[in-house]
Design a protein around this motif. Structure first.
Motif, PDB file in Angstrom:
ATOM      1  N   PRO A 291       0.911  -1.220   0.013  1.00 17.16           N
ATOM      2  CA  PRO A 291      -0.171  -0.049   0.052  1.00 17.16           C
ATOM      3  C   PRO A 291       0.679   1.350   0.052  1.00 17.16           C
ATOM      4  O   PRO A 291       2.259   1.296   0.400  1.00 17.16           O
ATOM      5  CB  PRO A 291      -0.827  -0.077   1.343  1.00 17.16           C
ATOM      6  CG  PRO A 291       0.086  -0.935   2.067  1.00 17.16           C
ATOM      7  CD  PRO A 291       0.771  -1.922   1.248  1.00 17.16           C
ATOM      8  N   ASP A 292       0.194   2.422  -0.216  1.00 21.42           N
ATOM      9  CA  ASP A 292       0.786   3.595  -0.002  1.00 21.42           C
ATOM     10  C   ASP A 292       1.494   3.842   1.363  1.00 21.42           C
ATOM     11  O   ASP A 292       0.659   3.681   2.352  1.00 21.42           O
ATOM     12  CB  ASP A 292       0.005   4.820  -0.438  1.00 21.42           C
ATOM     13  CG  ASP A 292       0.342   6.063  -0.330  1.00 21.42           C
ATOM     14  OD1 ASP A 292       1.221   6.547  -1.072  1.00 21.42           O
ATOM     15  OD2 ASP A 292      -0.022   6.598   0.788  1.00 21.42           O
ATOM     16  N   ARG A 293       2.619   4.357   1.362  1.00 27.02           N
ATOM     17  CA  ARG A 293       3.098   4.435   2.748  1.00 27.02           C
ATOM     18  C   ARG A 293       2.367   5.368   3.605  1.00 27.02           C
ATOM     19  O   ARG A 293       2.156   5.065   4.774  1.00 27.02           O
ATOM     20  CB  ARG A 293       4.530   4.843   2.439  1.00 27.02           C
ATOM     21  CG  ARG A 293       5.323   4.891   4.050  1.00 27.02           C
ATOM     22  CD  ARG A 293       6.833   5.659   3.722  1.00 27.02           C
ATOM     23  NE  ARG A 293       7.169   6.056   5.014  1.00 27.02           N
ATOM     24  CZ  ARG A 293       8.290   5.507   5.477  1.00 27.02           C
ATOM     25  NH1 ARG A 293       9.130   4.691   4.661  1.00 27.02           N
ATOM     26  NH2 ARG A 293       8.873   5.745   6.563  1.00 27.02           N
ATOM     27  N   LYS A 294       2.146   6.654   2.975  1.00 29.49           N
ATOM     28  CA  LYS A 294       1.576   7.605   3.920  1.00 29.49           C
ATOM     29  C   LYS A 294       0.153   7.051   4.483  1.00 29.49           C
ATOM     30  O   LYS A 294      -0.147   7.098   5.715  1.00 29.49           O
ATOM     31  CB  LYS A 294       1.535   8.900   3.080  1.00 29.49           C
ATOM     32  CG  LYS A 294       0.932  10.040   3.899  1.00 29.49           C
ATOM     33  CD  LYS A 294       1.143  11.198   2.954  1.00 29.49           C
ATOM     34  CE  LYS A 294       0.622  12.577   3.805  1.00 29.49           C
ATOM     35  NZ  LYS A 294      -0.834  12.725   3.911  1.00 29.49           N
ATOM     36  N   LYS A 295      -0.596   6.590   3.679  1.00 28.44           N
ATOM     37  CA  LYS A 295      -1.953   5.934   3.937  1.00 28.44           C
ATOM     38  C   LYS A 295      -1.824   5.105   5.123  1.00 28.44           C
ATOM     39  O   LYS A 295      -2.584   4.993   6.275  1.00 28.44           O
ATOM     40  CB  LYS A 295      -2.824   5.387   2.842  1.00 28.44           C
ATOM     41  CG  LYS A 295      -3.493   6.352   2.001  1.00 28.44           C
ATOM     42  CD  LYS A 295      -4.292   5.779   0.959  1.00 28.44           C
ATOM     43  CE  LYS A 295      -4.916   6.656   0.036  1.00 28.44           C
ATOM     44  NZ  LYS A 295      -4.507   6.111  -1.269  1.00 28.44           N
TER      45      LYS A 295
END
Length: 206
Positions: free
Chosen positions: A158-162
């Motif tokens: 997944p997207d790291r920030k999310k």
């Protein structure tokens, strides 16, 4: 203890780590497995990228727990069931508790490295962190098949920030991640030390 719903996704496992050793310093079966179980919600947040890892961890926890429940007082200490298999010469079987503990410990090593990477390299993507931690831990024990499945799965990271937002909940995720990477590894090292002492720490997968 923190109220349910408070703190980060790591909070329950950090709380559980206080109970893993007996007063004499022995590793206890149920508390150790409970800590591993409490990490599953963190793995859930990775989605499809960690589906393989999650089912592997879940399966190994169930295998060890099933054995423990046959006789909780006999198997109160984590290494008793493995020692029993070593004595019976069944420890190297693919469905043994020794095998279960070994792969559970290795999967946890991978997660610890992954969280360390996320802390140390704020600029890395999730896929980079996954590949690096996989290379440092599980990869050398995986054969071609396991390794290629893993590599494909990591592309779904997944997207790291999310991801960081989701696991933070209402707590300080970096602080809890740091604690997790400090408090948990000594338990894993002890498992490796015990497994090495009975000649089981270097088993590989196909």
């Amino acid at each position: 203890m923190e109220e349910a719903g408070q703190g980060t996704v790591f909070a329950p496992s950090l709380e559980g780590m206080k109970h893993v050793r007996s007063d004499n310093g022995e590793m206890l079966t149920k508390p150790f497995l409970d800590v591993c179980k409490k990490i599953l919600p963190v793995i859930d947040k990775f989605g499809a990228a960690m589906a393989l890892v999650k089912s592997d961890i879940g399966g190994n926890i169930t295998r060890l727990e099933t054995k423990y429940l046959l006789d909780p007082s006999k198997y109160n200490q984590l290494y008793t069931m493995v020692q029993e298999e070593v004595d019976a010469k069944t420890a190297k079987g693919s469905s043994s508790c020794a095998n279960g503990l070994l792969w559970l410990t290795r999967a946890m090593d991978f997660l610890v490295e992954l969280f360390r990477d996320l802390l140390a390299h704020p600029d890395w993507t999730m896929s980079q962190a996954c590949s690096d931690s996989y290379g440092k831990t599980l990869k050398k024990f995986h054969g071609w098949l396991a390794s290629s499945s893993f590599t494909v799965a990591m592309k779904l990271a997944p997207d790291r920030k999310k991801f960081m937002e989701v696991i933070a909940g209402t707590g300080d995720v970096a602080a809890d991640m740091e604690k997790f990477c400090t408090i948990f590894p000594p338990f894993l090292e002890e498992n490796h030390k015990f497994l090495a002492s009975v000649g089981l720490d270097d088993m590989k997968a196909s």
